[in-house]
Motif scaffolding. Structure first.
Motif, PDB file in Angstrom:
ATOM      1  N   PHE A 135       0.872  -1.173   0.000  1.00 38.55           N
ATOM      2  CA  PHE A 135       0.000   0.000   0.000  1.00 38.55           C
ATOM      3  C   PHE A 135       0.912   1.227   0.000  1.00 38.55           C
ATOM      4  O   PHE A 135       1.859   1.275   0.771  1.00 38.55           O
ATOM      5  CB  PHE A 135      -0.860   0.050   1.268  1.00 38.55           C
ATOM      6  N   ALA A 136       0.630   2.197  -0.847  1.00 39.76           N
ATOM      7  CA  ALA A 136       1.470   3.396  -0.880  1.00 39.76           C
ATOM      8  C   ALA A 136       0.700   4.542  -1.502  1.00 39.76           C
ATOM      9  O   ALA A 136      -0.282   4.331  -2.218  1.00 39.76           O
ATOM     10  CB  ALA A 136       2.757   3.137  -1.665  1.00 39.76           C
ATOM     11  N   ARG A 137       1.185   5.745  -1.260  1.00 42.01           N
ATOM     12  CA  ARG A 137       0.553   6.930  -1.860  1.00 42.01           C
ATOM     13  C   ARG A 137       0.590   6.817  -3.378  1.00 42.01           C
ATOM     14  O   ARG A 137       1.535   6.288  -3.952  1.00 42.01           O
ATOM     15  CB  ARG A 137       1.262   8.189  -1.407  1.00 42.01           C
ATOM     16  N   GLY A 138      -0.446   7.287  -3.999  1.00 41.42           N
ATOM     17  CA  GLY A 138      -0.509   7.232  -5.449  1.00 41.42           C
ATOM     18  C   GLY A 138      -1.057   5.932  -5.996  1.00 41.42           C
ATOM     19  O   GLY A 138      -1.346   5.838  -7.180  1.00 41.42           O
ATOM     20  N   LEU A 139      -1.204   4.929  -5.152  1.00 38.80           N
ATOM     21  CA  LEU A 139      -1.754   3.650  -5.603  1.00 38.80           C
ATOM     22  C   LEU A 139      -3.245   3.615  -5.294  1.00 38.80           C
ATOM     23  O   LEU A 139      -3.638   3.662  -4.127  1.00 38.80           O
ATOM     24  CB  LEU A 139      -1.077   2.473  -4.894  1.00 38.80           C
ATOM     25  N   LEU A 140      -4.043   3.530  -6.317  1.00 39.40           N
ATOM     26  CA  LEU A 140      -5.484   3.429  -6.085  1.00 39.40           C
ATOM     27  C   LEU A 140      -5.867   2.012  -5.702  1.00 39.40           C
ATOM     28  O   LEU A 140      -6.877   1.783  -5.053  1.00 39.40           O
ATOM     29  CB  LEU A 140      -6.246   3.864  -7.334  1.00 39.40           C
ATOM     30  N   VAL A 141      -5.051   1.056  -6.133  1.00 39.15           N
ATOM     31  CA  VAL A 141      -5.266  -0.352  -5.791  1.00 39.15           C
ATOM     32  C   VAL A 141      -3.943  -0.890  -5.268  1.00 39.15           C
ATOM     33  O   VAL A 141      -2.882  -0.625  -5.835  1.00 39.15           O
ATOM     34  CB  VAL A 141      -5.712  -1.157  -7.037  1.00 39.15           C
ATOM     35  N   HIS A 142      -3.984  -1.633  -4.179  1.00 40.83           N
ATOM     36  CA  HIS A 142      -2.752  -2.181  -3.624  1.00 40.83           C
ATOM     37  C   HIS A 142      -2.135  -3.191  -4.595  1.00 40.83           C
ATOM     38  O   HIS A 142      -2.808  -3.732  -5.468  1.00 40.83           O
ATOM     39  CB  HIS A 142      -2.995  -2.819  -2.247  1.00 40.83           C
ATOM     40  N   LEU A 143      -0.842  -3.431  -4.414  1.00 41.15           N
ATOM     41  CA  LEU A 143      -0.083  -4.304  -5.314  1.00 41.15           C
ATOM     42  C   LEU A 143       0.331  -5.578  -4.594  1.00 41.15           C
ATOM     43  O   LEU A 143       0.608  -5.558  -3.394  1.00 41.15           O
ATOM     44  CB  LEU A 143       1.170  -3.569  -5.810  1.00 41.15           C
ATOM     45  N   PHE A 144       0.409  -6.675  -5.349  1.00 40.21           N
ATOM     46  CA  PHE A 144       0.839  -7.953  -4.802  1.00 40.21           C
ATOM     47  C   PHE A 144       2.148  -8.385  -5.452  1.00 40.21           C
ATOM     48  O   PHE A 144       2.334  -8.216  -6.659  1.00 40.21           O
ATOM     49  CB  PHE A 144      -0.212  -9.038  -5.064  1.00 40.21           C
ATOM     50  N   THR A 145       3.025  -8.941  -4.658  1.00 40.93           N
ATOM     51  CA  THR A 145       4.252  -9.520  -5.189  1.00 40.93           C
ATOM     52  C   THR A 145       4.681 -10.658  -4.274  1.00 40.93           C
ATOM     53  O   THR A 145       3.965 -11.028  -3.339  1.00 40.93           O
ATOM     54  CB  THR A 145       5.358  -8.445  -5.350  1.00 40.93           C
ATOM     55  N   ARG A 146       5.839 -11.223  -4.565  1.00 41.81           N
ATOM     56  CA  ARG A 146       6.381 -12.313  -3.741  1.00 41.81           C
ATOM     57  C   ARG A 146       7.838 -12.030  -3.430  1.00 41.81           C
ATOM     58  O   ARG A 146       8.524 -11.370  -4.205  1.00 41.81           O
ATOM     59  CB  ARG A 146       6.311 -13.652  -4.481  1.00 41.81           C
ATOM     60  N   ILE A 147       8.279 -12.572  -2.300  1.00 34.33           N
ATOM     61  CA  ILE A 147       9.694 -12.549  -1.951  1.00 34.33           C
ATOM     62  C   ILE A 147      10.166 -13.997  -1.896  1.00 34.33           C
ATOM     63  O   ILE A 147       9.787 -14.759  -0.999  1.00 34.33           O
ATOM     64  CB  ILE A 147       9.947 -11.898  -0.577  1.00 34.33           C
ATOM     65  N   TYR A 148      10.966 -14.380  -2.880  1.00 33.53           N
ATOM     66  CA  TYR A 148      11.610 -15.694  -2.861  1.00 33.53           C
ATOM     67  C   TYR A 148      12.951 -15.546  -2.161  1.00 33.53           C
ATOM     68  O   TYR A 148      13.669 -14.561  -2.394  1.00 33.53           O
ATOM     69  CB  TYR A 148      11.831 -16.208  -4.279  1.00 33.53           C
ATOM     70  N   LEU A 149      13.291 -16.500  -1.329  1.00 34.59           N
ATOM     71  CA  LEU A 149      14.581 -16.452  -0.652  1.00 34.59           C
ATOM     72  C   LEU A 149      15.603 -17.265  -1.435  1.00 34.59           C
ATOM     73  O   LEU A 149      15.291 -18.348  -1.937  1.00 34.59           O
ATOM     74  CB  LEU A 149      14.456 -16.973   0.776  1.00 34.59           C
ATOM     75  N   PRO A 150      16.813 -16.749  -1.573  1.00 35.04           N
ATOM     76  CA  PRO A 150      17.831 -17.454  -2.351  1.00 35.04           C
ATOM     77  C   PRO A 150      18.354 -18.671  -1.596  1.00 35.04           C
ATOM     78  O   PRO A 150      18.051 -18.866  -0.420  1.00 35.04           O
ATOM     79  CB  PRO A 150      18.928 -16.402  -2.501  1.00 35.04           C
ATOM     80  N   GLY A 151      19.144 -19.479  -2.294  1.00 37.40           N
ATOM     81  CA  GLY A 151      19.765 -20.619  -1.619  1.00 37.40           C
ATOM     82  C   GLY A 151      19.742 -21.885  -2.424  1.00 37.40           C
ATOM     83  O   GLY A 151      20.682 -22.666  -2.368  1.00 37.40           O
ATOM     84  N   ASP A 152      18.690 -22.119  -3.166  1.00 38.69           N
ATOM     85  CA  ASP A 152      18.591 -23.335  -3.967  1.00 38.69           C
ATOM     86  C   ASP A 152      18.167 -22.943  -5.377  1.00 38.69           C
ATOM     87  O   ASP A 152      16.987 -22.803  -5.668  1.00 38.69           O
ATOM     88  CB  ASP A 152      17.583 -24.301  -3.339  1.00 38.69           C
ATOM     89  N   GLU A 153      19.160 -22.769  -6.246  1.00 34.29           N
ATOM     90  CA  GLU A 153      18.882 -22.279  -7.598  1.00 34.29           C
ATOM     91  C   GLU A 153      18.019 -23.249  -8.404  1.00 34.29           C
ATOM     92  O   GLU A 153      17.198 -22.831  -9.217  1.00 34.29           O
ATOM     93  CB  GLU A 153      20.198 -22.008  -8.337  1.00 34.29           C
ATOM     94  N   VAL A 155      15.635 -25.220  -7.282  1.00 33.73           N
ATOM     95  CA  VAL A 155      14.243 -25.074  -6.833  1.00 33.73           C
ATOM     96  C   VAL A 155      13.649 -23.786  -7.390  1.00 33.73           C
ATOM     97  O   VAL A 155      12.502 -23.763  -7.857  1.00 33.73           O
ATOM     98  CB  VAL A 155      14.166 -25.099  -5.290  1.00 33.73           C
ATOM     99  N   LEU A 156      14.425 -22.701  -7.376  1.00 33.34           N
ATOM    100  CA  LEU A 156      13.938 -21.436  -7.929  1.00 33.34           C
ATOM    101  C   LEU A 156      13.673 -21.564  -9.429  1.00 33.34           C
ATOM    102  O   LEU A 156      12.671 -21.060  -9.939  1.00 33.34           O
ATOM    103  CB  LEU A 156      14.940 -20.314  -7.665  1.00 33.34           C
ATOM    104  N   ALA A 157      14.555 -22.242 -10.132  1.00 38.21           N
ATOM    105  CA  ALA A 157      14.399 -22.407 -11.581  1.00 38.21           C
ATOM    106  C   ALA A 157      13.160 -23.212 -11.928  1.00 38.21           C
ATOM    107  O   ALA A 157      12.570 -23.046 -12.993  1.00 38.21           O
ATOM    108  CB  ALA A 157      15.638 -23.062 -12.165  1.00 38.21           C
ATOM    109  N   ALA A 158      12.743 -24.113 -11.026  1.00 38.39           N
ATOM    110  CA  ALA A 158      11.585 -24.976 -11.286  1.00 38.39           C
ATOM    111  C   ALA A 158      10.269 -24.360 -10.821  1.00 38.39           C
ATOM    112  O   ALA A 158       9.202 -24.926 -11.054  1.00 38.39           O
ATOM    113  CB  ALA A 158      11.791 -26.324 -10.599  1.00 38.39           C
ATOM    114  N   ASP A 159      10.330 -23.201 -10.173  1.00 34.65           N
ATOM    115  CA  ASP A 159       9.109 -22.585  -9.669  1.00 34.65           C
ATOM    116  C   ASP A 159       8.207 -22.174 -10.835  1.00 34.65           C
ATOM    117  O   ASP A 159       8.660 -21.483 -11.756  1.00 34.65           O
ATOM    118  CB  ASP A 159       9.443 -21.352  -8.828  1.00 34.65           C
ATOM    119  N   PRO A 160       6.925 -22.584 -10.824  1.00 38.16           N
ATOM    120  CA  PRO A 160       6.034 -22.291 -11.960  1.00 38.16           C
ATOM    121  C   PRO A 160       5.855 -20.798 -12.244  1.00 38.16           C
ATOM    122  O   PRO A 160       5.810 -20.395 -13.395  1.00 38.16           O
ATOM    123  CB  PRO A 160       4.703 -22.928 -11.550  1.00 38.16           C
TER     124      PRO A 160
END
Length: 201
Positions: A135-153, A155-160
Motif C-alpha cells: 500500500f502506498a501513496r498514489g496507488l489506487l489499488v494495492h499491489l501484490f508480489t512475492r519474496i523468494y529467498l535465495p539458496g537453492d537455484e 528449486v527457484l528455476a523450477a518454480d512455476p
C-alpha cells in the motif's frame, strides 16, 4: 444572501488543493507488526529493504503486509496477530508462542522496512516464498508480489511462477543474501528495475 457573478473577468479563485488519502499510518499499523516469528525461534530470518517510487525516491509512508507458511510449508491457522485484552480492550500484541504467518509493517522516515519471520517452507511445486501486499501513496489499488529467498537455484528455476517471468526481471522477486538469516528485498513501484507485481483473477 450575496450572489457572486462568475461570468465577468473577475472570477472566484479556485479551491486550494488538499492532500488525498488514504493515510496508511493511521489505525492500520500495530506494535510488533514486524515481529512475526515467535521470540527465540531457531528458524527466524530477517527480511528488510526499501520501498521506492518511480523516480527512485524512498517512500516514508508505505505499508506492507507479509504472510507466509511455516518452515514445513504449512499455512498457519493461529488466531490473531494483534490481540486485545478481553477485559480492558488494551493491546496485548502477539502471544510470543504461536506463529500466525502475518505481519504488517510501515516504512520509516527513510522508506526502510523490516520483518522477522520464519523461513518459509515449500508448498506444492512452488519454491519457498513470502507473499507481499504493498500500500502506498498514489496507488489506487494495492499491489501484490512475492519474496523468494535465495539458496537453492534448482528449486527457484523450477518454480512455476518464476518460470513465466522474463529472465531479466526474475531477480526483482528474489531477495539478496546478506549473511546468515538476513535478506534484502527492495520494492520499486515504477521505472528501472520495477518489481514484478502479480494480478489475481
Amino acid at each position: 444572501m450575496t450572489k457572486i457573478d462568475t461570468s465577468g473577468p473577475e472570477q472566484v479563485p479556485p479551491t486550494p488543493s488538499h492532500t488525498v488519502g488514504p493515510f496508511y499510518g493511521y489505525a492500520l499499523p500495530f506494535r510488533g507488526g514486524e515481529d512475526i516469528a515467535p521470540a527465540g525461534h531457531p528458524d527466524t530470518v530477517t527480511v528488510h529493504g526499501y520501498v521506492y517510487d518511480g523516480e527512485g525516491n524512498p517512500l516514508p509512508d508505505a505499508l506492507l503486509e507479509l504472510w507466509g507458511p511455516d518452515p514445513k510449508g504449512r499455512v498457519p491457522t493461529a488466531d490473531g496477530s494483534m490481540r486485545r485484552d478481553p477485559a480492558s480492550g488494551g493491546f496485548l500484541g502477539r502471544n510470543g508462542v504461536e506463529f500466525t504467518g502475518f505481519g504488517r509493517i510501515q516504512t520509516d522516515a527513510n522508506g526502510h522496512w523490516y520483518a522477522r519471520t520464519l523461513r518459509p517452507g515449500a508448498r506444492g511445486q512452488s519454491a519457498p516464498y513470502l507473499s507481499v501486499c504493498v500500500f502506498a501513496r498514489g496507488l489506487l489499488v494495492h499491489l501484490f508480489t512475492r519474496i523468494y529467498l535465495p539458496g537453492d537455484e534448482a528449486v527457484l528455476a523450477a518454480d512455476p511462477l518464476l518460470a513465466r517471468v522474463p529472465a531479466g526481471r526474475r531477480d526483482t522477486l528474489v531477495a539478496g543474501d546478506e549473511g546468515p538469516g538476513t535478506y534484502r528485498f527492495d520494492i520499486r513501484l515504477q521505472g528501472e528495475g520495477e518489481t514484478v507485481f502479480l494480478e489475481f483473477q
